[in-house]
Design a protein around this motif. Structure first.
Motif, PDB file in Angstrom:
ATOM      1  N   LEU A   1       0.820  -1.210   0.000  1.00  0.00           N
ATOM      2  CA  LEU A   1       0.000   0.000   0.000  1.00  0.00           C
ATOM      3  C   LEU A   1       0.856   1.262   0.000  1.00  0.00           C
ATOM      4  N   VAL A   2       0.330   2.296  -0.609  1.00  0.00           N
ATOM      5  CA  VAL A   2       0.871   3.647  -0.517  1.00  0.00           C
ATOM      6  C   VAL A   2      -0.281   4.544  -0.101  1.00  0.00           C
ATOM      7  N   ILE A   3      -0.143   5.211   1.047  1.00  0.00           N
ATOM      8  CA  ILE A   3      -1.216   6.075   1.538  1.00  0.00           C
ATOM      9  C   ILE A   3      -0.745   7.518   1.517  1.00  0.00           C
ATOM     10  N   ILE A   4      -1.527   8.361   0.887  1.00  0.00           N
ATOM     11  CA  ILE A   4      -1.261   9.800   0.886  1.00  0.00           C
ATOM     12  C   ILE A   4      -2.002  10.384   2.084  1.00  0.00           C
ATOM     13  N   ASP A   5      -1.249  10.853   3.062  1.00  0.00           N
ATOM     14  CA  ASP A   5      -1.790  11.332   4.341  1.00  0.00           C
ATOM     15  C   ASP A   5      -1.827  12.858   4.309  1.00  0.00           C
ATOM     16  N   ILE A   6      -3.016  13.394   4.107  1.00  0.00           N
ATOM     17  CA  ILE A   6      -3.191  14.842   3.933  1.00  0.00           C
ATOM     18  C   ILE A   6      -3.596  15.462   5.270  1.00  0.00           C
ATOM     19  N   ASP A   7      -2.823  16.411   5.741  1.00  0.00           N
ATOM     20  CA  ASP A   7      -3.095  17.068   7.023  1.00  0.00           C
ATOM     21  C   ASP A   7      -3.733  18.426   6.824  1.00  0.00           C
ATOM     22  N   ALA A   8      -4.400  18.876   7.881  1.00  0.00           N
ATOM     23  CA  ALA A   8      -5.033  20.200   7.858  1.00  0.00           C
ATOM     24  C   ALA A   8      -4.694  20.927   9.154  1.00  0.00           C
ATOM     25  N   HIS A   9      -3.398  20.963   9.496  1.00  0.00           N
ATOM     26  CA  HIS A   9      -2.970  21.597  10.733  1.00  0.00           C
ATOM     27  C   HIS A   9      -2.952  23.117  10.589  1.00  0.00           C
ATOM     28  N   ASP A  10      -3.289  23.773  11.681  1.00  0.00           N
ATOM     29  CA  ASP A  10      -3.280  25.238  11.699  1.00  0.00           C
ATOM     30  C   ASP A  10      -1.884  25.712  12.081  1.00  0.00           C
ATOM     31  N   THR A  11      -1.016  25.799  11.087  1.00  0.00           N
ATOM     32  CA  THR A  11       0.362  26.228  11.332  1.00  0.00           C
ATOM     33  C   THR A  11       0.752  27.289  10.324  1.00  0.00           C
ATOM     34  N   GLN A  12       1.850  27.959  10.612  1.00  0.00           N
ATOM     35  CA  GLN A  12       2.306  29.046   9.748  1.00  0.00           C
ATOM     36  C   GLN A  12       2.803  28.502   8.411  1.00  0.00           C
ATOM     37  N   LEU A  13       2.468  29.196   7.344  1.00  0.00           N
ATOM     38  CA  LEU A  13       2.894  28.806   6.015  1.00  0.00           C
ATOM     39  C   LEU A  13       4.410  28.941   5.901  1.00  0.00           C
ATOM     40  N   PRO A  14       5.098  27.907   5.388  1.00  0.00           N
ATOM     41  CA  PRO A  14       6.556  28.003   5.246  1.00  0.00           C
ATOM     42  C   PRO A  14       6.938  28.808   4.011  1.00  0.00           C
ATOM     43  N   ASP A  15       8.230  28.926   3.786  1.00  0.00           N
ATOM     44  CA  ASP A  15       8.701  29.576   2.570  1.00  0.00           C
ATOM     45  C   ASP A  15       8.167  28.818   1.355  1.00  0.00           C
ATOM     46  N   ARG A  16       7.928  29.537   0.273  1.00  0.00           N
ATOM     47  CA  ARG A  16       7.295  28.925  -0.894  1.00  0.00           C
ATOM     48  C   ARG A  16       8.135  27.811  -1.513  1.00  0.00           C
ATOM     49  N   ASP A  17       9.453  27.815  -1.293  1.00  0.00           N
ATOM     50  CA  ASP A  17      10.267  26.733  -1.854  1.00  0.00           C
ATOM     51  C   ASP A  17      10.127  25.430  -1.073  1.00  0.00           C
ATOM     52  N   ARG A  18       9.397  25.451   0.050  1.00  0.00           N
ATOM     53  CA  ARG A  18       9.145  24.230   0.815  1.00  0.00           C
ATOM     54  C   ARG A  18       7.734  23.695   0.622  1.00  0.00           C
ATOM     55  N   LEU A  19       6.926  24.396  -0.148  1.00  0.00           N
ATOM     56  CA  LEU A  19       5.549  23.941  -0.349  1.00  0.00           C
ATOM     57  C   LEU A  19       5.502  22.693  -1.224  1.00  0.00           C
ATOM     58  N   LEU A  20       6.214  22.724  -2.327  1.00  0.00           N
ATOM     59  CA  LEU A  20       6.298  21.582  -3.236  1.00  0.00           C
ATOM     60  C   LEU A  20       7.778  21.339  -3.517  1.00  0.00           C
ATOM     61  N   PRO A  21       8.436  20.523  -2.718  1.00  0.00           N
ATOM     62  CA  PRO A  21       9.882  20.319  -2.867  1.00  0.00           C
ATOM     63  C   PRO A  21      10.274  19.969  -4.298  1.00  0.00           C
ATOM     64  N   GLY A  22      11.268  20.706  -4.789  1.00  0.00           N
ATOM     65  CA  GLY A  22      11.767  20.471  -6.141  1.00  0.00           C
ATOM     66  C   GLY A  22      11.025  21.234  -7.216  1.00  0.00           C
ATOM     67  N   ILE A  23       9.944  21.932  -6.846  1.00  0.00           N
ATOM     68  CA  ILE A  23       9.171  22.713  -7.809  1.00  0.00           C
ATOM     69  C   ILE A  23       9.214  24.181  -7.388  1.00  0.00           C
ATOM     70  N   ARG A  24       9.742  25.007  -8.233  1.00  0.00           N
ATOM     71  CA  ARG A  24       9.857  26.433  -7.924  1.00  0.00           C
ATOM     72  C   ARG A  24       8.530  27.128  -8.190  1.00  0.00           C
ATOM     73  N   ILE A  25       8.035  27.824  -7.178  1.00  0.00           N
ATOM     74  CA  ILE A  25       6.803  28.601  -7.323  1.00  0.00           C
ATOM     75  C   ILE A  25       7.210  30.073  -7.437  1.00  0.00           C
ATOM     76  N   PRO A  26       7.045  30.678  -8.590  1.00  0.00           N
ATOM     77  CA  PRO A  26       7.495  32.064  -8.788  1.00  0.00           C
ATOM     78  C   PRO A  26       6.906  33.025  -7.764  1.00  0.00           C
ATOM     79  N   VAL A  27       7.660  34.056  -7.469  1.00  0.00           N
ATOM     80  CA  VAL A  27       7.230  35.047  -6.483  1.00  0.00           C
ATOM     81  C   VAL A  27       5.919  35.690  -6.905  1.00  0.00           C
ATOM     82  N   GLY A  28       5.672  35.788  -8.188  1.00  0.00           N
ATOM     83  CA  GLY A  28       4.459  36.436  -8.667  1.00  0.00           C
ATOM     84  C   GLY A  28       3.193  35.626  -8.444  1.00  0.00           C
TER      85      GLY A  28
END
Length: 370
Positions: free
Chosen positions: A109-136
């Motif tokens: 099995l492979v389980i995708i465990d999706i959380d909904a914790h109330d925590t501070q948003l990290p830097d945008r380069d940590r949202l999707l590792p390896g995928i650059r999200i432009p500043v715009g």
């Protein structure tokens, strides 16, 4: 299928269905095992494994070489997971307060465990590792794992696992979601947590696979019930796009290159010398040692312990009958075991001792003796 399993369910509209059978651990464990998913106990009211015995709690003790799982004890969490009906009846029949965990790797099995914790948003380069999200790109409103996995899916032109109605999905007491998939045959995916160090898929999205476990649907904790959502009760195959993303983010380890020789030459030569290269004793033990040494190509699930025990038992019988010297038997068994599981001396030494001792109680009669 949903109507047959009221202890797992919420209805298709998402409203709670909590009959008196909700959370019946033994029924949940049977249901999971019936699908080929090895199960192990969780601590009462918790989502963590039941505690180890006193010996297994000693400092420095590990699961390597520990005899507790083989003896029917649940020490070492998911490593004790089983499909054995008798053991399942014993564990949850005698301890109905235990929860149910599923060992993901052995279950395929492979389980995708999706959380909904109330925590501070990290830097945008940590949202999707390896995928650059432009500043715009405006990230206003992005707050949890449901959003990051949806963003990843949108970038790939795919449906978010959270919205995948073709597979088993389980709502967690904290407001998250477990999305269950079947791994492709031959793929041993690895776990990850969030988007911290090492491998990661997305922020607030964990991956439960080899080397980990998941809480079974229907399990009750102090925080609430793990409830299946919608009518689907079986995991669908892991989507191709998601498999690509898991591979990209390091969830598929590099395959081990098998050793070029199936049996260490010294071990084979010692056995052949003991039997003169012609006797039934030498041939029988050489074949068993080859089975042991061949486990080097498969890190887990190769029945190494059983194969080594069989070889040791046979060697003990040969020793008792005078066909093989004790020292030679110990040496060739140790060399084959070390070849297959290097660095696990504590584990394989105990198996060798036990097998030899048992075998010596029953001398092995052979039709041919050199």
């Amino acid at each position: 299928m949903a109507s047959e399993l009221p202890f797992l369910c919420s209805d298709s509209r998402g409203s709670d269905v909590r009959p008196s059978s909700v959370g019946r651990p033994l029924a949940v464990a049977r249901w999971c095992a019936g699908r080929g998913w090895p199960v192990h106990p969780l601590a009462p009211g918790r989502k963590t494994p039941a505690g180890n015995c006193a010996s297994c709690r000693e400092e420095g003790h590990t699961h390597v070489g520990c005899g507790c799982p083989a003896a029917g004890r649940w020490c070492h969490g998911f490593r004790a997971a089983t499909l054995d009906v008798t053991r399942i009846e014993q564990w949850w029949g005698n301890h109905p307060g235990l929860g149910v965990g599923v060992a993901c790797g052995p279950a395929g099995l492979v389980i995708i465990d999706i959380d909904a914790h109330d925590t501070q948003l990290p830097d945008r380069d940590r949202l999707l590792p390896g995928i650059r999200i432009p500043v715009g790109v405006d990230l206003t409103g992005l707050a949890n794992g449901f959003h990051t996995i949806a963003l990843l899916a949108a970038l790939r032109g795919a449906t978010s696992p959270a919205d995948d109605e073709t597979t088993l999905r389980v709502r967690t007491p904290s407001g998250g979601l477990h999305v269950w998939y079947r791994a492709q045959r031959g793929h041993t995916w690895q776990c990850s947590t969030g988007s911290g160090g090492g491998r990661a898929l997305a922020w607030q999205v964990d991956v439960r696979a080899g080397g980990g476990y998941i809480v079974a649907p229907g399990t009750v904790t102090e925080a609430g019930v793990y409830e299946a959502v919608g009518p689907v009760r079986e995991p669908a195959p892991l989507p191709v796009w998601l498999a690509r993303e898991l591979k990209r983010t390091g969830h598929l380890p590099r395959p081990r290159v098998p050793a070029s020789r199936p049996v260490p030459p010294r071990a084979r030569l010692a056995v052949l010398a003991a039997g003169g290269g012609r006797g039934a004793a030498g041939r029988a033990l050489a074949a068993l040692l080859a089975d042991v040494a061949g486990c080097v190509a498969v890190p887990e699930g190769a029945a190494f312990s059983e194969k080594l025990n069989r070889a040791a038992y046979t060697a003990g019988g040969l020793v008792a009958a005078g066909h093989l010297a004790q020292e030679e038997a110990e040496r060739v068994l140790t060399e084959a075991a070390e070849h297959a599981r290097p660095g696990q001396e504590r584990r394989y030494a105990a198996i060798i001792r036990g097998g030899l001792d048992a075998g010596r109680l029953r001398p092995l009669a052979l039709g041919e003796r050199t």
